[in-house]
Structures are given as structure tokens and as C-alpha cells.
Design a protein around this motif. Structure first.
Motif, mmCIF file in Angstrom:
data_model
loop_
_atom_site.group_PDB
_atom_site.id
_atom_site.type_symbol
_atom_site.label_atom_id
_atom_site.label_comp_id
_atom_site.label_asym_id
_atom_site.label_seq_id
_atom_site.Cartn_x
_atom_site.Cartn_y
_atom_site.Cartn_z
ATOM 1 N N GLY A 177 60.581 -0.451 49.247
ATOM 2 C CA GLY A 177 61.718 0.433 49.457
ATOM 3 C C GLY A 177 62.468 0.209 50.745
ATOM 4 O O GLY A 177 63.206 1.094 51.198
ATOM 5 N N LEU A 178 62.325 -0.956 51.357
ATOM 6 C CA LEU A 178 62.874 -1.207 52.695
ATOM 7 C C LEU A 178 64.356 -0.843 52.794
ATOM 8 O O LEU A 178 64.776 -0.149 53.715
ATOM 9 C CB LEU A 178 62.685 -2.682 53.067
ATOM 10 N N LEU A 179 65.160 -1.310 51.840
ATOM 11 C CA LEU A 179 66.604 -1.074 51.867
ATOM 12 C C LEU A 179 67.059 -0.316 50.620
ATOM 13 O O LEU A 179 68.213 -0.422 50.201
ATOM 14 C CB LEU A 179 67.340 -2.409 51.984
ATOM 15 N N ARG A 180 66.184 0.430 50.051
ATOM 16 C CA ARG A 180 66.516 1.150 48.821
ATOM 17 C C ARG A 180 67.695 2.106 49.040
ATOM 18 O O ARG A 180 67.783 2.803 50.041
ATOM 19 C CB ARG A 180 65.298 1.943 48.343
ATOM 20 N N ASP A 181 68.606 2.087 48.075
ATOM 21 C CA ASP A 181 69.775 2.973 48.073
ATOM 22 C C ASP A 181 70.705 2.749 49.256
ATOM 23 O O ASP A 181 71.428 3.672 49.672
ATOM 24 C CB ASP A 181 69.347 4.443 48.018
ATOM 25 N N CYS A 182 70.711 1.537 49.789
ATOM 26 C CA CYS A 182 71.709 1.170 50.802
ATOM 27 C C CYS A 182 72.960 0.723 50.034
ATOM 28 O O CYS A 182 73.187 -0.476 49.809
ATOM 29 C CB CYS A 182 71.183 0.077 51.720
ATOM 30 N N ALA A 183 73.760 1.688 49.640
ATOM 31 C CA ALA A 183 74.817 1.470 48.655
ATOM 32 C C ALA A 183 75.954 0.584 49.140
ATOM 33 O O ALA A 183 76.696 0.027 48.320
ATOM 34 C CB ALA A 183 75.372 2.825 48.210
ATOM 35 N N SER A 184 76.123 0.423 50.460
ATOM 36 C CA SER A 184 77.216 -0.413 50.982
ATOM 37 C C SER A 184 76.756 -1.818 51.376
ATOM 38 O O SER A 184 77.576 -2.643 51.814
ATOM 39 C CB SER A 184 77.858 0.271 52.200
ATOM 40 N N LEU B 57 65.051 -3.570 47.320
ATOM 41 C CA LEU B 57 66.513 -3.545 47.315
ATOM 42 C C LEU B 57 67.068 -2.670 46.198
ATOM 43 O O LEU B 57 68.245 -2.775 45.844
ATOM 44 C CB LEU B 57 67.051 -4.978 47.172
ATOM 45 N N ARG B 58 66.266 -1.835 45.678
ATOM 46 C CA ARG B 58 66.684 -0.999 44.551
ATOM 47 C C ARG B 58 67.873 -0.108 44.929
ATOM 48 O O ARG B 58 67.899 0.523 45.970
ATOM 49 C CB ARG B 58 65.517 -0.122 44.104
ATOM 50 N N GLY B 59 68.861 -0.085 44.065
ATOM 51 C CA GLY B 59 70.006 0.783 44.287
ATOM 52 C C GLY B 59 71.010 0.278 45.300
ATOM 53 O O GLY B 59 71.880 1.039 45.733
ATOM 54 N N CYS B 60 70.928 -0.999 45.678
ATOM 55 C CA CYS B 60 71.937 -1.591 46.580
ATOM 56 C C CYS B 60 73.135 -2.001 45.720
ATOM 57 O O CYS B 60 73.289 -3.172 45.348
ATOM 58 C CB CYS B 60 71.347 -2.778 47.340
ATOM 59 N N GLU C 57 60.208 1.738 53.389
ATOM 60 C CA GLU C 57 61.382 2.617 53.365
ATOM 61 C C GLU C 57 61.993 2.832 54.741
ATOM 62 O O GLU C 57 62.650 3.854 54.993
ATOM 63 C CB GLU C 57 61.023 3.965 52.710
ATOM 64 N N ALA C 58 61.833 1.859 55.620
ATOM 65 C CA ALA C 58 62.316 2.005 56.995
ATOM 66 C C ALA C 58 63.813 2.263 57.066
ATOM 67 O O ALA C 58 64.286 3.022 57.918
ATOM 68 C CB ALA C 58 61.956 0.770 57.818
ATOM 69 N N PHE C 59 64.586 1.638 56.167
ATOM 70 C CA PHE C 59 66.038 1.799 56.179
ATOM 71 C C PHE C 59 66.566 2.392 54.865
ATOM 72 O O PHE C 59 67.745 2.299 54.558
ATOM 73 C CB PHE C 59 66.708 0.448 56.442
ATOM 74 N N MET C 60 65.701 3.003 54.116
ATOM 75 C CA MET C 60 66.101 3.591 52.839
ATOM 76 C C MET C 60 67.177 4.662 53.044
ATOM 77 O O MET C 60 67.107 5.477 53.948
ATOM 78 C CB MET C 60 64.887 4.215 52.145
ATOM 79 N N GLY C 61 68.213 4.619 52.201
ATOM 80 C CA GLY C 61 69.267 5.620 52.257
ATOM 81 C C GLY C 61 70.290 5.414 53.352
ATOM 82 O O GLY C 61 71.123 6.299 53.594
#
Length: 419
Positions: A243-250, A268-271, A220-224
Motif C-alpha cells: 500500500g505504499l502509494l495506494r490511492d495517490c490519485a495524481s 500502487l492500487r488506485g493510482c 502505506e507510508a504515502f497512502m492517500g
């Protein structure tokens, strides 16, 4: 009489010993207040440590290099744990060059502190040193810095940019967590590890350049990081962590190097802006829900050696039109492609042995299913949606037609056709 003298001598020595012990203990804990700053002094070492006062420090605080006590000169060499914690009225601190150590949470919660320059002799930043310093915009770090503990700048919502000195080779957990205005971070070339949630919820950060030598990026280093648009994993990284890039919506593009062997759960969940994804053949294992909720994802290239599509891997990837499954595939987990509403067809390789519950549920447009295995694949009553079973077409090998037509689960398909 002789015994009485001996007793008195022993008693006297005991009292003297106790007095000395008490005196040393007293010196170690002795505190003085000079010009509004509280110090813990160590006369034996000619040093003083700034500590928490009876009242909060406010305004502009200038810490001197030395203080005088009882005709002795004591050098101010440290700032103690929690010394300025929650001093909401503190606006600035001038730290002298004599200070070489600052304790845990020393400035935590100093919500009016806007800038700080740390002394050149400081080599370590202790845990949560500036956590929740919500007005802090500018920090000057000494070149000699070699180590940081967890959460140093967590919650510094006004911090916009920072440059880490070359001696830092590890970014600990939660370092910049919740730094919602952080847009630029310069990481040194020698950086080797980025800790858990290091950039969690850095919502203004659009880009990040990772040094080529980084070997490990923790969960989760970059989550959100909802403004992050592009991400490239260094070639030295072998695991795309949970969860590394989880929720990185853009996030629109991601580059995964051939060195990566595993993509962990929720990576990549939620990208929701990710349009296409190429997973290199070096990847042998993908975790559950790795791409779940990537609602703009149209194209996914899976590695040729992938043996399992885990549960929820592509759940609710509602723009996924088609998907080529690798020949090495053995199993498909529960809800793996559940909610892939635009998926129109799927071809199941001959090696697939079982498909989990709800794997293709809510796939409203899935009307074509090709099965290469002559032995009916093990499925459940909920593997496919009723719409697929009643309106779609199941294509099977000619030699397998009877087996599928008579199978308790597969015969739910009303239209079974020989290929």
C-alpha cells in the motif's frame, strides 16, 4: 517485663518506619499549584514536572525555569504525560530551557495552539505529542533532537512545512498522518527508515525528496497523498511495501530502481493518473492487487523473470491496451486482469500452467488469445468472459489443436485456429 519492653520497642520502630515510608511516598506524589500551573515536585531532586491541572489550561501559558516551595528552589525539568491534553483554549506555551523531557500526548488535542518552540535540551519527541493540534502551523525543533515516537504530528491539519534536524534517522509510524495542508518536509540526509503511514493522507503534498540512504519504507507510508505527482524510490530500497502509494490519485510517474526485488500488495492500487509503468528486471515477486484500479495505465513493462501474476494485479486497469507477458511466467491468479476493458489481445507463454478464475473477465475487447503451451493450460469456466469465448479467436499450436478442442474448458471458445 522484659518481653513487654521488647514489644514496645519493636512497635515503636515499626511505626517510625511506616511514617518515613509514608513521608517519602507523599513527597513523590506531592503537587502544588503556582500561578495557575500545576506541578508534581520532587524535593529530593530539586525538580518539578508540569502536570495536568484540575481545570484546563487556557490562553498564553508561560512555564518558568524554576519555582520556590517552602524556601526551596525547584527547577522545572519536565512536562508530564497528557499535561495539556485537550486544552482547547490553549493558544501558546513558552517552554523554558530547563525542560529536557516532555511526556506522551502532552499537547494532544490543543486545537487552538498555533505555534511552539521546543527547548534546545530536548532530545526526544514522545508519542502523539501534538496529535490533533489542528491549528498548529509552525514548529521549531531543536538541533539536538535524536528520536521521535509514533504519531507526533498526526492530525495537525494546519501544518504546512517542517524541517527535521540532522540527528533524526528514523521517521516513526503515523508521524504526519492526516496533515492535510503539509506541502513541504525536509528530511535529513541520515534518514534510514520511514515508518508505517508516516505521510498517510497528506493530501496537499505534491512532491517529496527522499534521502539516498533510506533503506526501508514501511506499509502505506504515502497512502492517500492525492496531490503527489512524482515519486522516486531510493536505490537503497529493496522492497516496495504494501500500500505504499495506494490511492495517490495524481501520481503520473514513478521511478523504481534496479535494487527493488519485490513489490508488495496494493503498492500502487488506485493510482488513477499513472500512465505508464516500467518494472525493472530485478523484481522477482509482485503482490496481489499491486496496480489494481490504475484506470489510466496504458503501458506496463513486466520484469523478464516474473513467474506469477498474482490475483487482482491489474484488475480494472481499463486503459491497458496490450500487455507482454514474460517467458518465465508460470501462473496467472484470480481476477488478475479482470476489467481491463481495452485489452485486445494476450499471448500466453509456453510455461504457463494455470490461470485463475475471472482472470480475464470483463475484458470486453479481448478478442485474440494466443496459447504457446501444447498441453492445455488449466483454467476455470469463468477465466474468460463469454464475449471472448463466443466472439474472439483462440490461436493454438497445430499439434495442440485437438487437445484444446476437446478440453472441457477451452472448447468453450467457438473459434479455435491453428497457428
Amino acid at each position: 517485663m522484659k518481653h513487654l519492653k521488647t514489644f514496645l520497642l519493636i512497635t515503636a520502630l515499626s511505626v517510625m518506619g511506616s511514617a518515613v515510608a509514608i513521608d517519602i511516598k507523599f513527597l513523590k506524589k506531592e503537587r502544588v499549584v503556582i500561578d495557575g500551573i500545576t506541578y508534581q515536585v520532587n524535593v529530593k531532586k530539586s525538580s518539578a514536572t508540569v502536570v495536568k491541572g484540575q481545570e484546563d489550561y487556557t490562553g498564553d501559558v508561560v512555564i518558568p525555569e524554576k519555582i520556590d516551595k517552602d524556601s526551596l528552589t525547584l527547577y522545572v525539568e519536565a512536562i508530564g504525560n497528557e499535561a495539556f491534553e485537550d486544552c482547547a483554549g490553549l493558544t501558546s506555551v513558552d517552554i523554558p530551557r530547563t525542560v529536557t523531557a516532555i511526556g506522551d500526548q502532552a499537547f494532544k488535542g490543543c486545537s487552538s495552539l498555533t505555534s511552539i518552540t521546543l527547548p534546545k535540551g530536548l532530545t526526544e519527541l514522545s508519542a502523539e505529542l501534538f496529535r490533533d493540534c489542528s491549528s498548529l502551523t509552525d514548529v521549531t525543533l531543536p538541533d539536538g533532537l535524536r528520536r521521535m515516537e509514533d504519531g507526533v504530528f498526526a492530525g495537525c491539519k494546519s501544518l504546512e512545512s517542517i524541517t527535521l534536524p540532522s540527528g533524526i534517522d528514523q521517521l516513526p509510524a503515523h508521524t504526519f498522518e492526516g496533515c492535510s495542508n503539509l506541502t513541504y518536509v525536509s528530511l535529513p540526509a541520515g534518514m534510514r527508515r520511514i515508518g508505517e503511514k508516516a505521510f498517510y493522507d497528506c493530501t496537499s503534498m505534491e512532491t517529496i525528496s527522499l534521502p539516498t540512504g533510506v533503506k526501508q519504507i514501511n506499509d502505506e507510508a504515502f497512502m492517500g497523498c492525492v496531490s503527489l505527482t512524482f515519486f522516486s524510490l531510493p536505490a537503497s530500497v529493496s522492497v516496495m511495501s504494501e500500500g505504499l502509494l495506494r490511492d495517490c490519485a495524481s501520481l503520473r510517474r514513478i521511478s523504481i530502481s534496479n535494487s527493488v526485488k519485490e513489490i508488495e500488495s496494493n503498492a500502487l492500487r488506485g493510482c488513477t493518473s499513472l500512465d505508464s509503468l516500467h518494472i525493472p528486471n530485478s523484481v522477482k515477486e509482485i503482490g496481489s492487487s499491486a496496480m489494481e484500479g490504475c484506470s489510466s495505465l496504458r503501458i506496463v513493462h513486466l520484469p523478464t523473470g516474473l513467474k506469477e501474476i498474482p490475483s487482482g494485479m491489474l484488475r480494472d486497469c481499463s486503459s491497458l491496451h496490450s500487455l507482454a507477458l514474460p517467458a518465465a511466467l508460470k501462473s496467472i491468479g484470480n481476477g488478475a486482469m479482470q476489467g481491463c476493458a481495452t485489452l485486445e489481445s494476450i499471448s500466453l507463454p509456453a510455461g504457463v500452467k494455470n490461470i485463475g478464475n475471472n482472470a480475464f473477465d470483463r475484458c470486453a475487447n479481448l478478442m485474440t488469445v494466443h496459447v504457446a503451451s501444447v498441453i492445455p493450460i488449466k483454467i476455470s469456466s469463468g477465466t474468460f468472459s463469454k464475449g471472448t469465448e463466443k466472439e474472439g479467436t483462440l490461436y493454438v499450436k497445430q499439434s495442440a489443436y485437438d487437445a484444446y478442442s476437446q478440453d472441457k474448458q477451452w472448447r468453450r471458445f467457438l473459434n479455435i485456429v491453428k497457428e
